[in-house]
Scaffold this active site. Structure first.
Site, PDB file in Angstrom:
ATOM      1  N   HIS A 173      37.623  28.482  16.284  1.00 26.89           N
ATOM      2  CA  HIS A 173      37.062  27.267  16.636  1.00 26.89           C
ATOM      3  C   HIS A 173      37.170  26.318  15.463  1.00 26.89           C
ATOM      4  O   HIS A 173      36.382  26.057  14.700  1.00 26.89           O
ATOM      5  CB  HIS A 173      35.607  27.474  16.823  1.00 26.89           C
ATOM      6  CG  HIS A 173      34.694  26.642  17.562  1.00 26.89           C
ATOM      7  ND1 HIS A 173      34.426  25.194  17.263  1.00 26.89           N
ATOM      8  CD2 HIS A 173      34.280  26.465  18.848  1.00 26.89           C
ATOM      9  CE1 HIS A 173      33.866  24.504  18.031  1.00 26.89           C
ATOM     10  NE2 HIS A 173      33.612  25.364  19.086  1.00 26.89           N
ATOM     11  N   GLU A 295      40.093  24.235  20.699  1.00 22.30           N
ATOM     12  CA  GLU A 295      40.104  25.835  21.117  1.00 22.30           C
ATOM     13  C   GLU A 295      41.034  26.142  21.949  1.00 22.30           C
ATOM     14  O   GLU A 295      40.799  25.945  23.370  1.00 22.30           O
ATOM     15  CB  GLU A 295      38.557  25.980  21.332  1.00 22.30           C
ATOM     16  CG  GLU A 295      37.673  25.661  20.474  1.00 22.30           C
ATOM     17  CD  GLU A 295      36.235  25.126  21.341  1.00 22.30           C
ATOM     18  OE1 GLU A 295      35.907  26.021  22.030  1.00 22.30           O
ATOM     19  OE2 GLU A 295      35.787  24.028  21.110  1.00 22.30           O
TER      20      GLU A 295
END
Length: 330
Positions: A173, A295
């Protein structure tokens, strides 16, 4: 060469930072806490610039809710109803965002301290993801590798081997630092199809053609946000289906203030884009952003949409994923 240095403690557990370097003086710092990319710094105009949002202590990462530059999973993104079918059985996992599961739950990969080994110029973090810890079926022997080449390309690889039937689709992330208000920052997702979602940000299985979300041609992020505000949408938290490729750019992020390009490559078919200020929550809640998360994963909620891909993993089976981030000064 990869160097190791002390980064602090979580309780009585030591956290280490592993530093990868190349001939261009680029540095990548990886923590054994959640596999965090704590540093991805390059030299620009004789000054070192960290490209990622970061903290200087382990506890700051633990206390922050934005999953800053952590490995997340077992399953990145959202799972509708926090349940899914596997081996003709229905499994329920932790619902940590309303009725849905998000990023592997509160005991997922993002909370764990991993073991480490160094093989040549590659750092490998490894652990066993256990059912009794995160609540997902089966166990997984997981290795995450990090390597930095002399072209400023960071490769992050995943090798997951199932012990019993399970599911797996982790990602990192990563939050890229950008100017306040996302000024002078551009993004392109050349093959990106915007995935339609419901009010809980769960895919409906369809795609939409709203030009405000179309990033197949390069756009200034500040302009994208301004257009979304006209629909009373604060920012991006959106899913794009992309053409998976080892050698073709999935997305390119450009910070024109420093003339930096970040090219993203992925052998999976999804990319989530999330605009944020992950450190100043007050600014974030006001829609004042200075970062974007990218992501790279399988399109979210594929467990309920087979056309998006299959992240199920059966006993003894192995999955391998790779994400690459190539930085250049233009």
């Amino acid at each position: 060469m990869i160097e190791e240095e002390h980064f602090g403690y979580i309780g009585n557990k030591e956290i280490s930072k592993y530093i990868l370097k190349n001939k261009q003086q680029t540095r990548v710092g990886i923590l054994n806490l959640a596999g965090i990319i704590q540093e991805f710094s390059i030299v620009v105009n004789s000054k070192r610039k960290n490209l990622v949002v970061n903290f200087d202590t382990p506890n700051e990462y633990v206390e922050n809710n934005f999953q800053i530059c952590k490995q997340i999973g077992r399953v990145a993104g959202r799972i509708k109803g926090a349940s899914f079918e596997l081996d003709n059985m229905q499994y329920t996992v932790e619902a940590n965002e309303g009725s849905n599961a998000l990023h592997g739950g509160s005991h997922g990969l993002s909370t764990q301290i991993l073991d480490a080994k160094i093989t040549g110029n590659t750092l490998i973090l490894f652990t066993r993801l256990k059912h009794e810890v995160d609540g997902y079926p089966g166990d997984i022997d997981l290795e995450i590798s990090y390597s930095l080449d002399d072209d400023n390309c960071l490769s992050v690889g995943y090798k997951a081997k199932a012990i019993g039937s399970t599911v797996f689709d982790s990602t990192v992330h990563v939050y890229w630092r950008l100017p306040q208000g996302l000024k002078n920052s551009k993004l392109i997702i050349p093959t990106g199809q915007h995935v339609e979602t419901d009010v809980g940000n769960i895919p409906t299985g369809n795609f939409d053609t709203n030009e405000k979300y179309n990033l197949q041609k390069e756009k200034y992020l500040s302009n994208v946000i301004e257009e979304l505000r006209s629909d009373e949408i604060a920012g991006l938290d959106d899913i794009y289906k992309v053409d998976a490729s080892d050698d073709k750019v999935v997305a390119r992020l450009t910070n024109m203030e420093d003339n930096i390009n970040i090219d993203i490559f992925s052998n999976r078919n999804g990319l989530i884009v999330f605009t944020a200020d992950p450190i100043d929550v007050a600014n974030h809640d006001k829609g004042i952003y200075n970062a974007v998360a990218t992501e790279a994963q399988t399109v979210s909620d594929s467990l309920h949409h087979p056309d998006f891909g299959d992240i199920r993993l059966y006993d003894g089976q192995e999955k391998n994923y790779e994400i690459k981030y190539k930085v250049s000064i233009v």
